[in-house]
Design a protein around this motif. Structure first.
Motif, short mmCIF file in Angstrom:
data_model
loop_
_atom_site.label_atom_id
_atom_site.label_comp_id
_atom_site.label_asym_id
_atom_site.label_seq_id
_atom_site.Cartn_x
_atom_site.Cartn_y
_atom_site.Cartn_z
N GLU A 362 0.84 -1.21 0.00
CA GLU A 362 0.00 0.00 0.00
C GLU A 362 0.87 1.25 0.00
O GLU A 362 0.60 2.23 -0.71
CB GLU A 362 -0.91 0.01 1.24
N HIS A 366 1.34 4.14 -2.70
CA HIS A 366 1.08 5.53 -2.31
C HIS A 366 2.21 6.47 -2.78
O HIS A 366 1.95 7.56 -3.27
CB HIS A 366 0.91 5.61 -0.80
N SER A 374 -0.61 0.11 -9.71
CA SER A 374 -1.80 -0.53 -9.14
C SER A 374 -2.36 -1.61 -10.07
O SER A 374 -2.95 -2.57 -9.62
CB SER A 374 -2.86 0.51 -8.83
#
Ligand code: MUC
Ligand code: MG
Length: 377
Positions: A362, A366, A374
């Motif tokens: 994650e 980010h 992604s």
């Protein structure tokens, strides 16, 4: 087992304060991550860092990513990660230079190979000699008062008692005064060293090093431009205070020349600039055979890159000048779910499997520059 895929991500991580070097001020440190996957889904992760785009080293993060994907990736797909030495040799036969890219890929393959065996990566390099190593902190806020405050906090917390000062930017005489004030403030409680990051010429070096030596400074890192081996040899010969070669030291052939010329009498190891863990270990052997003491350097990697360097350095018997693996402490955030631990002025060597770190996907997502990430994972 075969390598099935390789993905590379450029990640920008904010730092807790601006970090001033001669060539660049870091507020966001860029790291490059690689993930290799085996056919049965085991992942090997690695990180390299460089500083200030292309201002510190020849390879920018963008070049590392591009050349890895375009020229190195086709050489590793379908290969058995257990044969990481053969894979690195194959890469060296087909790709010139690109040491950081080579280090990144080799480390990711080693992480995968070690995870497949459920062992720490250091076991693939002769096993651990050290479970922890001394760790320096770089005072580089640009302000003498703040640096003294930072140093005193580090000493009180028993986090660091070795301080490196970056003094390549600005007026050399003022910088020397800045260093001497800090040395005066910490006294015998700490070792104070300087990194000039190639900013001085030989004449400037002569009077500055004389004053630093007289003031009790313990180590002078890369005062001259990286190619000036003869100048470094003259300085190493002239002063008692050791002259450490950092940017001047890269591939093993260069290390051999520097050792022969004594163009510096301490070697700063770094996994990225050497082109990988195997080459770093060979550099250490050249130093050992030449009677040159070692220092475990950093390019300010985050937790994963720091674990890679720490595990490798832990297999080298003598690291006389300690390490500077403080990187994770300079970042505001991390891309792993576990942290590098520091205790009693030392970095604790992470334990396996692989390099002992678990990626926080994650967080990678980010901070990644790569909009494709992604969908790619
Ligand atoms: C260098 O030149 O040593 C390592 C610590 C630091 O503050 O900068 C780096 C690069
Ligand atoms: Mg340096």
């Amino acid at each position: 087992m075969k390598i099935h895929s390789l993905d590379v991500h450029i990640v920008d991580l904010p730092t807790i304060r601006p970090h001033h070097l001669a060539m660049h001020t870091i507020v966001n440190q860029t790291i490059v991550l690689a993930c290799v996957k085996s056919e049965d889904g085991i992942e090997g992760w690695a990180e390299v860092a460089t500083i200030g785009g292309a201002s510190y080293a020849e390879e920018s993060p963008e070049a590392i990513k591009f050349n890895t994907e375009k020229y190195i990736k086709p050489l590793i797909i379908g290969k058995n990660p257990a044969n990481f030495g053969a894979i690195s040799y194959l890469i060296s036969q087909n790709v010139v230079g690109n040491y950081y890219a080579k280090a990144l890929v080799e480390a990711a393959i080693i992480d995968l190979a070690a995870k497949a065996l459920n062992i720490p990566s250091y076991e693939l390099f002769g096993g651990q000699v050290h479970t922890s190593l001394p760790v320096a902190w770089t005072l580089a806020s640009g302000d003498t008062g703040k640096d003294i405050e930072e140093a005193k906090e580090c000493l009180a917390a028993k986090r660091h008692n070795i301080f490196k000062l970056k003094i390549g930017m600005g007026d050399p005489k003022k910088n020397v005064q800045h260093v001497l004030k800090i040395k005066e403030a910490v006294g015998d409680q700490a070792s104070v060293r300087v990194d000039v990051n190639q900013a001085w010429d030989e004449v400037t070096s002569l009077y500055c090093i004389e004053a630093l030596e007289a003031g009790g400074i313990d180590l002078i890192e890369q005062p001259l431009i990286h190619w000036n081996h003869e100048g470094m040899a003259r300085l190493a010969d002239r002063f008692k205070v050791p002259i450490m070669v950092d940017e001047g030291l890269g591939h093993i052939q260069g290390a051999h020349h520097i050792a022969k010329q004594r163009a510096g009498n301490v070697f700063a190891l770094k996994v990225g600039k050497a082109g990988g863990l195997i080459a770093t270990k060979k550099t250490a052997a050249i130093a050992e055979a030449s009677g040159i003491p070692l220092y475990g350097g950093t390019m300010i990697e985050s937790s994963l890159g720091t674990a890679i360097c720490a595990q490798l350095y832990s297999t080298i018997p003598e690291i006389a000048f300690g390490t500077e693996l403080f990187g994770p402490l300079l970042f505001k955030d991390t891309i792993t779910t576990n942290a590098i631990e520091y205790e009693n002025f030392e970095i604790k060597i992470p334990q396996g499997p692989g390099f002992g770190m678990t990626i926080d996907k994650e967080k990678v997502r980010h901070y990644s520059r790569d909009a494709q990430y992604s969908t790619a994972t």
